[in-house]
Design an enzyme around this catalytic site. Structure first.
Site, PDB file in Angstrom:
ATOM      1  CG  HIS A  67      59.528  33.450  40.248  1.00 30.11           C
ATOM      2  ND1 HIS A  67      59.901  32.154  39.945  1.00 30.11           N
ATOM      3  CD2 HIS A  67      60.624  34.211  39.995  1.00 30.11           C
ATOM      4  CE1 HIS A  67      61.148  32.129  39.534  1.00 30.11           C
ATOM      5  NE2 HIS A  67      61.618  33.359  39.545  1.00 30.11           N
TER       6      HIS A  67
ATOM      7  CE  LYS B 268      60.018  33.877  35.342  1.00 26.22           C
ATOM      8  NZ  LYS B 268      60.346  33.144  36.570  1.00 26.22           N
TER       9      LYS B 268
ATOM     10  CG  ASP C  89      44.463  37.194  19.266  1.00 26.65           C
ATOM     11  OD1 ASP C  89      44.333  38.287  19.858  1.00 26.65           O
ATOM     12  OD2 ASP C  89      44.941  37.093  18.125  1.00 26.65           O
TER      13      ASP C  89
ATOM     14  CG  HIS D 180      67.126  31.318  34.995  1.00 25.64           C
ATOM     15  ND1 HIS D 180      65.853  31.558  34.506  1.00 25.64           N
ATOM     16  CD2 HIS D 180      67.182  31.943  36.201  1.00 25.64           C
ATOM     17  CE1 HIS D 180      65.181  32.305  35.377  1.00 25.64           C
ATOM     18  NE2 HIS D 180      65.947  32.541  36.405  1.00 25.64           N
TER      19      HIS D 180
ATOM     20  CE  LYS E  43      63.084  29.280  36.726  1.00 23.79           C
ATOM     21  NZ  LYS E  43      64.271  29.706  37.356  1.00 23.79           N
TER      22      LYS E  43
ATOM     23  CG  ASP F   1      61.238   6.459  38.343  1.00 21.60           C
ATOM     24  OD1 ASP F   1      62.481   6.503  38.344  1.00 21.60           O
ATOM     25  OD2 ASP F   1      60.563   6.089  39.314  1.00 21.60           O
TER      26      ASP F   1
END
Length: 399
Positions: A145, A147, A152, A317, A319, A324
């Site tokens: 999952h 990404k 370079d 979508h 996350k 604090d």
């Protein structure tokens, strides 16, 4: 009657087979899994929360690549935005740039035409986490999952965006798409490179990555952070520790909310000691049953006077977990059992005050565009919804 009994027997045999496969596959996974908390780095970070701005920057950096491009996505569709990326990567490969593309085997989304276009241009293409023996059903559940993009060895991206028109807000059923993604320059990109290479070599172990080529000298920047790569472990433990130490406020943003008993218990303990909790979720859904799977957890939290919000402008979508103004985690991991126990994930722990403030301001802005879930909403759930909840409870680890 005989036919019915035969069908019933076949059903239970298949169910038993899935259970045995999943149970023993999980045991083997538990022996293999490992989390990697990379060192604290100090680089430059750029923040994205809308697809238009992310893809514009992403394409521009890819066009400037001079040596190599490494791309790992969970989903990479050959649609309008995806075909533009395929054309760009193919062009860079024909220019002599080394281009590697890795997609999750089950959810990747690219059709044969897109893959052939890449490979014909000289792009190295591989699927991550193929279904494998002997635990076919369990290996089907283990998804990559993450990404990750590295350009370079000095520019990197990671976060929640995949490649598809819906991430640009072009899906009429989902509308505007909120996501969080980060661009890194300089120090820290070496860790994204390391993780990409590790994932790549799991599928193509004979490939060689000379250090002097793929790990250039990198300058330090202004923002402190560290990456956290997990393989079905680590995310839950990290969140648990942070929640246990919370004193004032917990913000949780996720498209899916299936925390499991351990985290749910700590969230309720936090409320009992006076910690404010704000949970930001989508009103719309992009997968069946995930919303119903969250209801039993949300009902308890709403009764404990936690604030649960449903995002209204489109699909949420993003996350993030912010506690604090000190602990701030942004990445690919959802707040659910699949990310906690099954998936490969890549998260960023932000330690820079300005970046943490950016995350908080974005969450507060989105909360203003959301509706708060009321106790009566949970108590008045219709019977069909409650039936779906029971079904979701049985498979919530796989949702």
């Amino acid at each position: 009657m005989v036919l019915f009994l035969l069908i019933l027997a076949i059903f239970f045999i298949l169910l038993l087979g899935f259970w045995i496969d999943y149970t023993f596959g999980k045991k083997r996974h538990n022996k293999e899994q490992h989390a990697v908390l990379f060192p604290v780095r100090k680089g430059d970070i750029r923040w994205f929360d809308e697809g238009e701005f992310f893809f514009r920057d992403f394409f521009e950096e890819l066009k400037r690549a001079e040596d190599h491009i490494h791309i790992l996505f969970y989903i990479f569709r050959n649609d309008s935005i995806g075909s533009q990326l395929i054309d760009l990567l193919a062009r860079k490969a024909r220019e002599g740039i080394t281009v590697r593309v890795m997609l999750d085997r089950i959810s990747g989304g690219m059709n044969q035409q897109g893959r052939k276009q890449l490979e014909n241009a000289g792009v190295s293409f591989v699927y991550s986490r193929p279904v494998s023996f002997p635990y076919l059903f369990y290996s089907l559940q283990r998804r990559n999952h993450r990404k990750i993009t590295v350009i370079d060895g000095s520019i990197g991206y990671t976060g929640g965006f995949n490649v598809g028109d819906e991430y640009m807000g072009r899906d009429p059923n989902l509308g505007f798409w909120r996501d969080f993604h980060l661009r890194f320059a300089g120090d820290g990109v070496q860790d994204l490179q390391t993780q990409f290479i590790e994932d790549w070599k799991r599928e193509k172990p004979d490939d060689v990555f000379p250090e002097n080529r793929y790990y250039p000298s990198l300058k330090e920047g202004e923002r402190r952070f560290r990456f956290f790569a997990t393989d079905g472990d680590g995310v839950q433990e990290s969140f648990l520790r942070a929640i246990q130490q919370a004193k004032n406020h917990i913000y949780i943003a996720s498209p899916y909310f299936i925390p499991g008993d351990n985290i749910q218990r700590e969230l309720l303990h936090a409320r009992n000691r006076g910690v404010e909790i704000s949970i930001l979720l989508p009103e719309k859904r992009d997968h069946p049953l995930v919303k119903e799977a969250s209801y039993s957890y949300l009902e308890e939290l709403v009764e404990a006077e936690a604030s649960v919000y449903h995002f209204q402008p489109g699909f949420f979508h993003a996350k993030a977990v912010l506690i604090d103004d000190e602990f701030c985690d942004v990445g690919s991991a959802n707040f659910d059992k699949r990310s906690f126990h099954l998936n490969n994930e890549m998260n960023t722990i932000l330690m820079d005050e300005a970046m943490i403030d950016t995350v908080k301001k974005t969450l507060l802005k989105d909360i203003q565009k959301s509706t708060r879930l009321q106790p009566r909403d949970m108590k008045n759930r219709p019977l069909p919804t409650r039936i779906k909840e029971k079904a979701a409870d049985m498979i919530e680890e796989l949702l």
